[in-house]
Motif scaffolding. Structure first.
Motif, PDB file in Angstrom:
ATOM      1  N   THR A  33      33.399  38.276  33.070  1.00 46.18           N
ATOM      2  CA  THR A  33      33.021  37.771  34.415  1.00 46.18           C
ATOM      3  C   THR A  33      32.899  37.960  35.769  1.00 46.18           C
ATOM      4  O   THR A  33      33.301  39.442  35.482  1.00 46.18           O
ATOM      5  CB  THR A  33      34.830  36.704  34.880  1.00 46.18           C
ATOM      6  N   TRP A  34      31.704  38.502  36.286  1.00 44.99           N
ATOM      7  CA  TRP A  34      31.024  38.509  37.545  1.00 44.99           C
ATOM      8  C   TRP A  34      32.305  37.853  38.691  1.00 44.99           C
ATOM      9  O   TRP A  34      31.418  36.739  38.675  1.00 44.99           O
ATOM     10  CB  TRP A  34      30.273  38.941  37.366  1.00 44.99           C
ATOM     11  N   CYS A  35      32.472  38.858  40.026  1.00 43.71           N
ATOM     12  CA  CYS A  35      33.241  38.470  40.649  1.00 43.71           C
ATOM     13  C   CYS A  35      32.698  38.884  41.801  1.00 43.71           C
ATOM     14  O   CYS A  35      32.375  40.223  42.272  1.00 43.71           O
ATOM     15  CB  CYS A  35      34.543  38.392  40.685  1.00 43.71           C
ATOM     16  N   VAL A  79      34.564  41.447  35.732  1.00 46.29           N
ATOM     17  CA  VAL A  79      36.102  41.669  34.786  1.00 46.29           C
ATOM     18  C   VAL A  79      35.932  41.389  33.849  1.00 46.29           C
ATOM     19  O   VAL A  79      35.436  40.505  33.000  1.00 46.29           O
ATOM     20  CB  VAL A  79      36.946  40.666  35.105  1.00 46.29           C
ATOM     21  N   ARG A  80      36.511  42.108  32.500  1.00 47.55           N
ATOM     22  CA  ARG A  80      36.472  42.347  30.503  1.00 47.55           C
ATOM     23  C   ARG A  80      37.773  42.276  30.414  1.00 47.55           C
ATOM     24  O   ARG A  80      37.885  44.024  30.517  1.00 47.55           O
ATOM     25  CB  ARG A  80      35.415  42.542  30.023  1.00 47.55           C
ATOM     26  N   VAL A 129      38.185  46.401  34.675  1.00 49.90           N
ATOM     27  CA  VAL A 129      37.361  46.052  36.436  1.00 49.90           C
ATOM     28  C   VAL A 129      36.598  46.944  36.349  1.00 49.90           C
ATOM     29  O   VAL A 129      36.702  48.066  35.880  1.00 49.90           O
ATOM     30  CB  VAL A 129      38.523  45.922  36.853  1.00 49.90           C
ATOM     31  N   ALA A 130      35.189  47.073  36.310  1.00 46.64           N
ATOM     32  CA  ALA A 130      33.534  47.789  36.347  1.00 46.64           C
ATOM     33  C   ALA A 130      33.427  47.880  37.826  1.00 46.64           C
ATOM     34  O   ALA A 130      32.672  45.574  38.500  1.00 46.64           O
ATOM     35  CB  ALA A 130      33.038  47.829  34.894  1.00 46.64           C
ATOM     36  N   ILE A 131      33.414  48.506  38.658  1.00 45.36           N
ATOM     37  CA  ILE A 131      32.070  47.588  39.403  1.00 45.36           C
ATOM     38  C   ILE A 131      31.307  47.892  39.312  1.00 45.36           C
ATOM     39  O   ILE A 131      30.479  49.349  38.913  1.00 45.36           O
ATOM     40  CB  ILE A 131      32.507  48.785  40.929  1.00 45.36           C
ATOM     41  N   GLU A 132      30.117  47.201  39.721  1.00 44.78           N
ATOM     42  CA  GLU A 132      28.609  47.329  39.414  1.00 44.78           C
ATOM     43  C   GLU A 132      27.474  47.606  40.928  1.00 44.78           C
ATOM     44  O   GLU A 132      27.340  48.559  40.858  1.00 44.78           O
ATOM     45  CB  GLU A 132      28.016  45.723  39.153  1.00 44.78           C
ATOM     46  N   ASP A 133      27.909  47.279  42.065  1.00 48.69           N
ATOM     47  CA  ASP A 133      27.407  47.506  42.853  1.00 48.69           C
ATOM     48  C   ASP A 133      28.442  47.080  44.265  1.00 48.69           C
ATOM     49  O   ASP A 133      29.242  46.735  44.451  1.00 48.69           O
ATOM     50  CB  ASP A 133      26.219  46.312  43.229  1.00 48.69           C
ATOM     51  N   PRO A 160      43.894  41.446  43.247  1.00 50.18           N
ATOM     52  CA  PRO A 160      43.669  40.625  43.432  1.00 50.18           C
ATOM     53  C   PRO A 160      42.789  40.435  42.619  1.00 50.18           C
ATOM     54  O   PRO A 160      42.336  38.733  42.249  1.00 50.18           O
ATOM     55  CB  PRO A 160      43.441  40.111  44.858  1.00 50.18           C
ATOM     56  N   LEU A 161      41.680  41.194  41.867  1.00 50.56           N
ATOM     57  CA  LEU A 161      40.606  40.405  41.547  1.00 50.56           C
ATOM     58  C   LEU A 161      40.530  40.270  39.800  1.00 50.56           C
ATOM     59  O   LEU A 161      40.281  38.921  39.581  1.00 50.56           O
ATOM     60  CB  LEU A 161      39.779  41.808  41.013  1.00 50.56           C
ATOM     61  N   LEU A 162      41.728  40.928  39.336  1.00 47.56           N
ATOM     62  CA  LEU A 162      42.660  39.892  37.834  1.00 47.56           C
ATOM     63  C   LEU A 162      42.745  38.726  37.684  1.00 47.56           C
ATOM     64  O   LEU A 162      42.746  37.899  37.644  1.00 47.56           O
ATOM     65  CB  LEU A 162      43.041  41.234  37.239  1.00 47.56           C
ATOM     66  N   GLU A 163      43.941  38.342  39.517  1.00 50.28           N
ATOM     67  CA  GLU A 163      44.885  37.337  39.543  1.00 50.28           C
ATOM     68  C   GLU A 163      43.357  35.852  39.689  1.00 50.28           C
ATOM     69  O   GLU A 163      43.540  34.678  38.591  1.00 50.28           O
ATOM     70  CB  GLU A 163      45.541  37.576  40.670  1.00 50.28           C
ATOM     71  N   ALA A 164      42.182  36.804  40.784  1.00 49.28           N
ATOM     72  CA  ALA A 164      41.231  35.630  40.636  1.00 49.28           C
ATOM     73  C   ALA A 164      40.170  35.796  39.089  1.00 49.28           C
ATOM     74  O   ALA A 164      39.470  34.256  39.167  1.00 49.28           O
ATOM     75  CB  ALA A 164      40.508  35.783  41.818  1.00 49.28           C
ATOM     76  N   CYS A 165      39.583  36.552  38.682  1.00 48.45           N
ATOM     77  CA  CYS A 165      38.451  36.341  37.834  1.00 48.45           C
ATOM     78  C   CYS A 165      39.407  36.222  36.264  1.00 48.45           C
ATOM     79  O   CYS A 165      38.649  35.955  35.548  1.00 48.45           O
ATOM     80  CB  CYS A 165      37.750  37.622  38.347  1.00 48.45           C
ATOM     81  N   GLY A 166      39.934  37.243  35.794  1.00 54.98           N
ATOM     82  CA  GLY A 166      40.138  37.505  34.916  1.00 54.98           C
ATOM     83  C   GLY A 166      41.969  37.326  34.255  1.00 54.98           C
ATOM     84  O   GLY A 166      41.893  37.525  33.400  1.00 54.98           O
ATOM     85  N   GLY A 167      42.453  36.902  34.816  1.00 58.33           N
ATOM     86  CA  GLY A 167      43.896  36.865  34.762  1.00 58.33           C
ATOM     87  C   GLY A 167      44.994  38.041  34.831  1.00 58.33           C
ATOM     88  O   GLY A 167      44.048  39.371  34.502  1.00 58.33           O
TER      89      GLY A 167
END
Length: 158
Positions: free
Chosen positions: A17-19, A37-38, A42-46, A68-75
């Motif tokens: 998932t890209w967020c 998010v996989r 978490v990997a920061i792309e830009d 917050p990123l894992l909660e919103a995009c990937g569990g």
């Protein structure tokens, strides 16, 4: 902080998932980034930041956004339990740490420059790392330290 899922790709039984993430600070600074998010990673792309992030701020950026990123995009599979402290949260910090100004800044530049030169490292890179400024700005500060008499002149005068 706002997190919006942008798109999701499924491949071989896993999903990535890209967020889009936006951090806004009280002092008007902001950071926009695209993260993938996989499987709880978490990997920061830009990253785009106004004003530019120092190396220290860039190093703590993943800590700010991970929970917050894992909660919103990937569990919250890979979320760490130490995310409850207020010390590292972005709304409690400024985008850029306070740095000395004026003569104190010139003294810092001169000290970093001299220390790096004695250690055999690139003094301009050392000043860039210490101040968080670009090469051009670091060279201007080094010239200012020379003009103030804190560093030896660049060329011997006859």
């Amino acid at each position: 902080m706002s997190v919006r899922p942008a798109w999701k790709v499924r491949e071989n039984g896993t999903a990535t998932t890209w967020c889009n993430v936006r951090l806004a600070f009280d002092d008007g600074a902001g950071v926009d980034l695209l993260a993938a998010v996989r499987e709880g990673c978490v990997a920061i792309e830009d990253v785009r930041a106004r004003p530019a992030l120092s190396l220290d701020d860039l190093a703590v950026l993943p800590d700010w956004i991970e929970g917050p990123l894992l909660e919103a995009c990937g569990g919250a599979v890979g979320a760490r339990s130490d995310d409850t402290s207020d010390e590292g949260s972005p709304d409690k910090r400024h985008a850029r740490p306070a740095r000395p100004r004026g003569m104190e800044a010139l003294r810092l530049v001169a000290a970093e420059y001299s220390e790096a030169q004695q250690a055999g490292r690139d003094p301009v890179l050392a000043v860039m790392a210490a101040t968080g400024h670009s090469r051009r700005r670091a060279l201007r500060q080094i010239a200012g330290a020379r003009d103030a008499g804190l560093l030896a002149p660049r060329h011997a005068r006859r």
